[in-house]
Motif scaffolding. Structure first.
Motif, PDB file in Angstrom:
ATOM      1  N   GLU A   1       0.808  -1.225   0.000  1.00  0.00           N
ATOM      2  CA  GLU A   1       0.000   0.000   0.000  1.00  0.00           C
ATOM      3  C   GLU A   1       0.840   1.273   0.000  1.00  0.00           C
ATOM      4  OE1 GLU A   1      -2.459  -0.546   3.439  1.00  0.00           O
ATOM      5  OE2 GLU A   1      -3.873  -1.805   2.349  1.00  0.00           O
ATOM      6  N   SER A   2       2.166   1.147   0.056  1.00  0.00           N
ATOM      7  CA  SER A   2       3.020   2.342   0.078  1.00  0.00           C
ATOM      8  C   SER A   2       4.391   2.002  -0.481  1.00  0.00           C
ATOM      9  CB  SER A   2       3.171   2.856   1.515  1.00  0.00           C
ATOM     10  OG  SER A   2       3.960   1.948   2.279  1.00  0.00           O
ATOM     11  N   ARG A   3       5.146   3.043  -0.806  1.00  0.00           N
ATOM     12  CA  ARG A   3       6.519   2.835  -1.256  1.00  0.00           C
ATOM     13  C   ARG A   3       7.371   2.244  -0.142  1.00  0.00           C
ATOM     14  NH1 ARG A   3       8.897   5.473  -5.955  1.00  0.00           N
ATOM     15  NH2 ARG A   3       7.332   5.051  -7.535  1.00  0.00           N
ATOM     16  N   HIS A   4       7.085   2.611   1.097  1.00  0.00           N
ATOM     17  CA  HIS A   4       7.855   2.059   2.210  1.00  0.00           C
ATOM     18  C   HIS A   4       7.691   0.537   2.270  1.00  0.00           C
ATOM     19  CE1 HIS A   4       9.955   1.891   6.026  1.00  0.00           C
ATOM     20  NE2 HIS A   4       8.969   1.153   6.495  1.00  0.00           N
ATOM     21  N   ILE A   5       6.460   0.091   2.181  1.00  0.00           N
ATOM     22  CA  ILE A   5       6.214  -1.353   2.180  1.00  0.00           C
ATOM     23  C   ILE A   5       6.840  -1.993   0.943  1.00  0.00           C
ATOM     24  CG2 ILE A   5       4.416  -3.128   2.015  1.00  0.00           C
ATOM     25  CD1 ILE A   5       2.676  -1.241   3.792  1.00  0.00           C
ATOM     26  N   ALA A   6       6.766  -1.300  -0.193  1.00  0.00           N
ATOM     27  CA  ALA A   6       7.390  -1.818  -1.420  1.00  0.00           C
ATOM     28  C   ALA A   6       8.891  -2.005  -1.222  1.00  0.00           C
ATOM     29  CB  ALA A   6       7.124  -0.867  -2.589  1.00  0.00           C
ATOM     30  N   ARG A   7       9.533  -1.056  -0.562  1.00  0.00           N
ATOM     31  CA  ARG A   7      10.983  -1.183  -0.315  1.00  0.00           C
ATOM     32  C   ARG A   7      11.274  -2.320   0.668  1.00  0.00           C
ATOM     33  NH1 ARG A   7      10.228   4.477  -0.591  1.00  0.00           N
ATOM     34  NH2 ARG A   7      11.308   5.358  -2.409  1.00  0.00           N
TER      35      ARG A   7
ATOM     36  N   ARG B   1      22.719  -1.558  -2.021  1.00  0.00           N
ATOM     37  CA  ARG B   1      22.466  -1.817  -3.446  1.00  0.00           C
ATOM     38  C   ARG B   1      21.137  -1.211  -3.882  1.00  0.00           C
ATOM     39  NH1 ARG B   1      23.812  -8.234  -4.158  1.00  0.00           N
ATOM     40  NH2 ARG B   1      26.086  -8.067  -4.412  1.00  0.00           N
ATOM     41  N   LEU B   2      20.086  -1.485  -3.111  1.00  0.00           N
ATOM     42  CA  LEU B   2      18.752  -1.016  -3.486  1.00  0.00           C
ATOM     43  C   LEU B   2      18.662   0.508  -3.455  1.00  0.00           C
ATOM     44  CD1 LEU B   2      16.637  -3.716  -1.630  1.00  0.00           C
ATOM     45  CD2 LEU B   2      16.803  -3.422  -4.115  1.00  0.00           C
ATOM     46  N   ALA B   3      19.188   1.117  -2.407  1.00  0.00           N
ATOM     47  CA  ALA B   3      19.108   2.575  -2.294  1.00  0.00           C
ATOM     48  C   ALA B   3      19.952   3.257  -3.374  1.00  0.00           C
ATOM     49  CB  ALA B   3      19.558   3.024  -0.906  1.00  0.00           C
ATOM     50  N   LEU B   4      21.160   2.754  -3.612  1.00  0.00           N
ATOM     51  CA  LEU B   4      21.990   3.330  -4.673  1.00  0.00           C
ATOM     52  C   LEU B   4      21.346   3.143  -6.036  1.00  0.00           C
ATOM     53  CD1 LEU B   4      25.562   2.342  -3.475  1.00  0.00           C
ATOM     54  CD2 LEU B   4      24.702   4.682  -3.832  1.00  0.00           C
ATOM     55  N   CYS B   5      20.723   2.020  -6.241  1.00  0.00           N
ATOM     56  CA  CYS B   5      20.013   1.760  -7.488  1.00  0.00           C
ATOM     57  C   CYS B   5      18.925   2.804  -7.692  1.00  0.00           C
ATOM     58  CB  CYS B   5      19.422   0.354  -7.451  1.00  0.00           C
ATOM     59  SG  CYS B   5      18.530  -0.090  -8.931  1.00  0.00           S
ATOM     60  N   GLU B   6      18.158   3.031  -6.656  1.00  0.00           N
ATOM     61  CA  GLU B   6      17.082   4.019  -6.748  1.00  0.00           C
ATOM     62  C   GLU B   6      17.631   5.426  -6.948  1.00  0.00           C
ATOM     63  OE1 GLU B   6      12.915   5.064  -4.429  1.00  0.00           O
ATOM     64  OE2 GLU B   6      14.253   3.575  -3.560  1.00  0.00           O
ATOM     65  N   LEU B   7      18.701   5.760  -6.245  1.00  0.00           N
ATOM     66  CA  LEU B   7      19.308   7.088  -6.378  1.00  0.00           C
ATOM     67  C   LEU B   7      19.923   7.320  -7.754  1.00  0.00           C
ATOM     68  CD1 LEU B   7      21.219   7.500  -2.993  1.00  0.00           C
ATOM     69  CD2 LEU B   7      19.353   8.948  -3.826  1.00  0.00           C
ATOM     70  N   LEU B   8      20.651   6.324  -8.247  1.00  0.00           N
ATOM     71  CA  LEU B   8      21.449   6.523  -9.452  1.00  0.00           C
ATOM     72  C   LEU B   8      20.717   6.220 -10.753  1.00  0.00           C
ATOM     73  CD1 LEU B   8      24.782   4.887  -8.221  1.00  0.00           C
ATOM     74  CD2 LEU B   8      24.113   7.308  -8.139  1.00  0.00           C
ATOM     75  N   PHE B   9      19.794   5.285 -10.722  1.00  0.00           N
ATOM     76  CA  PHE B   9      19.234   4.802 -11.980  1.00  0.00           C
ATOM     77  C   PHE B   9      17.722   4.963 -12.114  1.00  0.00           C
ATOM     78  CE2 PHE B   9      22.981   2.047 -11.062  1.00  0.00           C
ATOM     79  CZ  PHE B   9      23.824   2.657 -11.970  1.00  0.00           C
ATOM     80  N   MET B  10      17.020   5.259 -11.039  1.00  0.00           N
ATOM     81  CA  MET B  10      15.566   5.379 -11.147  1.00  0.00           C
ATOM     82  C   MET B  10      15.123   6.840 -11.039  1.00  0.00           C
ATOM     83  SD  MET B  10      14.507   1.842  -9.292  1.00  0.00           S
ATOM     84  CE  MET B  10      12.767   1.940  -9.628  1.00  0.00           C
ATOM     85  N   GLU B  11      15.697   7.569 -10.147  1.00  0.00           N
ATOM     86  CA  GLU B  11      15.611   9.021 -10.035  1.00  0.00           C
ATOM     87  C   GLU B  11      14.227   9.640  -9.911  1.00  0.00           C
ATOM     88  OE1 GLU B  11      17.979  10.671 -13.169  1.00  0.00           O
ATOM     89  OE2 GLU B  11      19.825   9.863 -12.347  1.00  0.00           O
ATOM     90  N   GLU B  12      13.156   8.856  -9.785  1.00  0.00           N
ATOM     91  CA  GLU B  12      11.842   9.488  -9.641  1.00  0.00           C
ATOM     92  C   GLU B  12      11.554   9.918  -8.204  1.00  0.00           C
ATOM     93  OE1 GLU B  12       9.964   5.103  -9.630  1.00  0.00           O
ATOM     94  OE2 GLU B  12      11.357   5.980 -11.015  1.00  0.00           O
ATOM     95  N   THR B  13      12.306   9.381  -7.262  1.00  0.00           N
ATOM     96  CA  THR B  13      12.112   9.708  -5.855  1.00  0.00           C
ATOM     97  C   THR B  13      13.185  10.705  -5.435  1.00  0.00           C
ATOM     98  OG1 THR B  13      11.334   7.449  -5.507  1.00  0.00           O
ATOM     99  CG2 THR B  13      11.858   8.727  -3.543  1.00  0.00           C
ATOM    100  N   PRO B  14      12.816  11.752  -4.707  1.00  0.00           N
ATOM    101  CA  PRO B  14      13.827  12.703  -4.238  1.00  0.00           C
ATOM    102  C   PRO B  14      14.905  11.988  -3.415  1.00  0.00           C
ATOM    103  CG  PRO B  14      11.621  13.554  -3.843  1.00  0.00           C
ATOM    104  CD  PRO B  14      11.467  12.121  -4.290  1.00  0.00           C
TER     105      PRO B  14
ATOM    106  N   ALA C   1      16.113   4.298   3.410  1.00  0.00           N
ATOM    107  CA  ALA C   1      17.187   3.316   3.618  1.00  0.00           C
ATOM    108  C   ALA C   1      17.599   3.271   5.089  1.00  0.00           C
ATOM    109  CB  ALA C   1      18.388   3.650   2.731  1.00  0.00           C
ATOM    110  N   ILE C   2      17.669   4.415   5.724  1.00  0.00           N
ATOM    111  CA  ILE C   2      18.031   4.479   7.143  1.00  0.00           C
ATOM    112  C   ILE C   2      16.953   3.792   7.990  1.00  0.00           C
ATOM    113  CG2 ILE C   2      18.356   6.056   9.104  1.00  0.00           C
ATOM    114  CD1 ILE C   2      19.589   8.024   6.966  1.00  0.00           C
TER     115      ILE C   2
END
Length: 139
Positions: free
Chosen positions: A3-9, A84-97, A105-106
């Protein structure tokens, strides 16, 4: 129920952990997941894991560059996968601030890893982010 991005992560981390520990493919883990919930969040999980797997060498190199006096192989598995997951999201997905990705991640590190993991994850991700933002000093 996703139901949320947090749960998705959270689910992405758990699936990545299953793949790593059991040597399963994404398709095998996905087939066993039977996810329900918001389709956009379920799709986010799949894209995040697919991208992570496609870019795993680059992601591990990013981690390796920032882990001082420590072998990447000695990292707690949950920390390694979170990075890995956080860097992936930061570097290659970029839709999330970036700030949201760091905070998530923290929080996941606090939920799924050691008491020191939140600070460790923050330091690595902040340094990686600092290298990519002009004028922002790496910490």
């Amino acid at each position: 129920v996703v139901e949320s991005r947090h749960i998705a992560r959270q689910i992405a981390l758990q699936m990545a952990y299953s793949m790593e520990i059991a040597g399963l493919s994404l398709d095998e883990v996905w087939a066993g997941g039977k996810l329900t919930g918001q389709e956009r969040h379920i799709e986010f999980i799949r894209r995040l894991l697919q991208t992570m797997l496609q870019r795993i060498t680059e992601l591990d190199e990013e981690i390796r560059k920032r882990v001082e006096r420590w072998s990447i192989d000695r990292l707690a598995l949950a920390d390694h996968l979170l990075l890995r997951l956080a860097l992936c999201e930061l570097l290659f997905m970029e839709e999330t601030p970036p700030k949201v990705v760091l905070n998530e991640a923290i929080e996941l590190a606090k939920e799924f890893s050691t008491t020191q993991s939140g600070r460790f994850i923050n330091g690595i991700l902040d340094a990686a982010l600092g290298d990519r933002i002009p004028g922002k000093p790496a910490t």
